[in-house]
Design an enzyme around this catalytic site. Structure first.
Site, PDB file in Angstrom:
ATOM      1  N   ALA A 206      11.404   3.657  19.391  1.00  0.00           N
ATOM      2  CA  ALA A 206      12.688   3.036  19.043  1.00  0.00           C
ATOM      3  C   ALA A 206      13.301   3.775  17.851  1.00  0.00           C
ATOM      4  CB  ALA A 206      12.458   1.569  18.703  1.00  0.00           C
ATOM      5  N   ASN A 207      14.455   3.331  17.401  1.00  0.00           N
ATOM      6  CA  ASN A 207      15.035   3.898  16.172  1.00  0.00           C
ATOM      7  C   ASN A 207      15.677   2.774  15.364  1.00  0.00           C
ATOM      8  OD1 ASN A 207      17.974   3.715  16.881  1.00  0.00           O
ATOM      9  ND2 ASN A 207      17.272   5.015  18.563  1.00  0.00           N
ATOM     10  N   ARG A 208      16.213   3.117  14.196  1.00  0.00           N
ATOM     11  CA  ARG A 208      16.638   2.089  13.238  1.00  0.00           C
ATOM     12  C   ARG A 208      18.064   1.586  13.462  1.00  0.00           C
ATOM     13  NH1 ARG A 208      12.959   2.045   9.021  1.00  0.00           N
ATOM     14  NH2 ARG A 208      11.841   3.987   8.750  1.00  0.00           N
ATOM     15  N   SER A 209      18.746   2.008  14.511  1.00  0.00           N
ATOM     16  CA  SER A 209      20.144   1.581  14.682  1.00  0.00           C
ATOM     17  C   SER A 209      20.241   0.060  14.855  1.00  0.00           C
ATOM     18  CB  SER A 209      20.732   2.266  15.912  1.00  0.00           C
ATOM     19  OG  SER A 209      21.968   1.686  16.216  1.00  0.00           O
ATOM     20  N   ALA A 272      22.629   4.910  19.409  1.00  0.00           N
ATOM     21  CA  ALA A 272      21.647   5.930  19.034  1.00  0.00           C
ATOM     22  C   ALA A 272      20.701   6.065  20.216  1.00  0.00           C
ATOM     23  CB  ALA A 272      20.909   5.509  17.780  1.00  0.00           C
TER      24      ALA A 272
END
Ligand code: CTP
Length: 405
Positions: A206-209, A272
């Site tokens: 995952a990512n922090r968006s 993202a």
């Protein structure tokens, strides 16, 4: 912003946030609107009739049983260009959804053909109650505009969702509902949030968006008159007038975008999107080997590229389409954005310098540089994400009008 000549019925029901209706009344009158105020008997526990009567364009209406005017609610309802209910309590929302017109305020709502903006305010538990949520869904389905409550301090010191939107925000919604808007007649597709790529049944890349910038763009586009489709991996309050499509992976996001691509005039890729995903996804949970403590399959995850949605949109762009991409950079912002613009065939790149404080993921603020073809880069200084959204859409509108001129 001028609302000169517009008749607005301001309905106030009985909640602590009734005091904010006084400020809203003043903003509307200052903008030139004729404001007819309506209060429920409960609202009178919170603010005085005299206060609203003094600020509005005519005295407050509270009762259906008025000798001098036998049908005051229908007169008000027919003359209105817009009716706003702020604050709207659970009871008023319920009566309106059920078509019950037991007092002046709900009778006016049911008698009107004008657009209605409902601004709920109540305690979190009440707002989240299935009965209230179902009533809200019913009203939405009938075309009533709902300005969702904000999260913050509530009566009694509690904190949560249910606080009435700020008067300035309600005012902007009213203004937008009464003006055609520079994106009127267009279909804007916005993607938001970070994708999640499964490794096994429980783990993801995952990512922090947070999706906040994408949501803000969707909301502003709707306010400016666009039909908006928001394709998102995150579950924030859906802005009114916006169609939301929930997705999780890059592939699902790509499929959802491709499905609506043909009818889109503007596509904003604010999501993202993961560049890579695990090549193999285990359908079960990968377990630790008790002897070694290692998790076979997790040590060296084989990765493959995801579809580059922005590049695909750029390559297959129709003449009337404006395609917008985002870039998160830490150095040589403009040069990198210009390269991305060309490489992906986009019309506009919104570049963030994510090394700056308060910029990018997980902040309520952002600062961007807008890079497009044939014009100088535009720097937009640190501001809240809605202001940034407005600047991005201003740039989109400028690209569209340069094409038609
Ligand atoms: N994007 C996309 N599909 C992907 C990856 C990214 O559509 N598979 C879009 C994003 O939504 C965003 C833009 O492309 O609009 C970001 O481009 P990308 O090349 O991913 O940017 P960075 O990760 O910032 O790239 P770089 O490798 O140049 O650092």
């Amino acid at each position: 912003m001028s609302l000169r000549g517009k008749h607005i019925v301001l309905c106030v029901s009985g909640g602590i946030a009734a005091y904010k209706a006084v400020e809203l009344c003043r903003l509307l009158v200052d903008a030139g609107a004729h404001v007819a105020p309506v209060m429920t008997a409960d609202a009178e526990h919170f603010i005085g009739k005299t206060t609203l009567s003094a600020l509005a364009s005519e005295p407050v209406h509270t009762t259906l049983w008025n000798d001098s005017d036998p049908i005051p609610h229908t007169r008000l309802a027919q003359r209105a260009d817009l009716i706003v209910v702020a604050p709207a309590t659970a009871r008023v929302i319920g009566s309106y959804a059920a078509g019950i017109s037991s007092e002046f305020l709900t009778a006016t709502l049911i008698a009107t053909r004008a657009p209605v903006l409902v601004c709920p305010a109540m305690h979190t538990e009440m707002w989240e109650h299935p009965a209230v949520q179902e009533n809200i869904a019913t009203l939405r389905r009938r075309g009533v505009h709902i300005l969702e409550p904000e999260t913050g301090r509530l009566a009694g010191g509690d904190v949560g969702a249910g606080r009435l939107a700020e008067p300035q925000h309600i005012f902007s919604q009213i203004d937008a509902m009464l003006s055609p808007g520079d994106l009127y007649g267009t279909h804007v597709v916005v993607t938001a949030g970070g994708t999640r790529e499964p490794i096994d049944a429980v783990r993801v890349i995952a990512n922090r968006s947070t999706g906040k910038q994408g949501y803000a763009i969707a909301q502003e586009a709707a306010l400016r008159g666009a039909k908006v489709t928001l394709i998102t991996t995150v579950d924030l309050a859906t802005p009114f007038g916006v169609d939301r499509v929930a997705v999780e992976t890059a592939q699902q996001l790509s499929d959802a975008v491709m499905q609506v691509r043909a009818s889109a005039d503007v596509i904003v890729m604010a999501a993202a999107v993961a560049d890579v995903r695990p090549k193999h996804q285990a359908s079960h949970k990968l377990k630790k080997d008790p002897a070694t403590g290692e998790i076979p399959g997790l040590g060296a995850i084989e990765l493959e590229a995801t579809p580059d949605i922005l590049a695909a949109l750029g390559a297959a762009k129709e003449v009337h389409q404006v395609v917008v991409g985002f870039a998160a950079e830490t150095e040589n912002l403009v040069a990198h954005a210009q390269m991305k613009l060309e490489r992906k065939g986009a019309d506009l790149i919104v570049a963030n310098d994510v090394s700056q404080a308060g910029v990018g993921f997980a902040h309520d603020t952002n600062a961007v540089t807008l890079v497009s073809r044939g014009s100088q880069p535009v720097e937009v200084v640190l501001a809240d994400k809605r202001s940034i959204a407005r600047s991005v859409l201003d740039a989109v509108v400028a690209i569209r009008s340069a094409r038609t001129n």
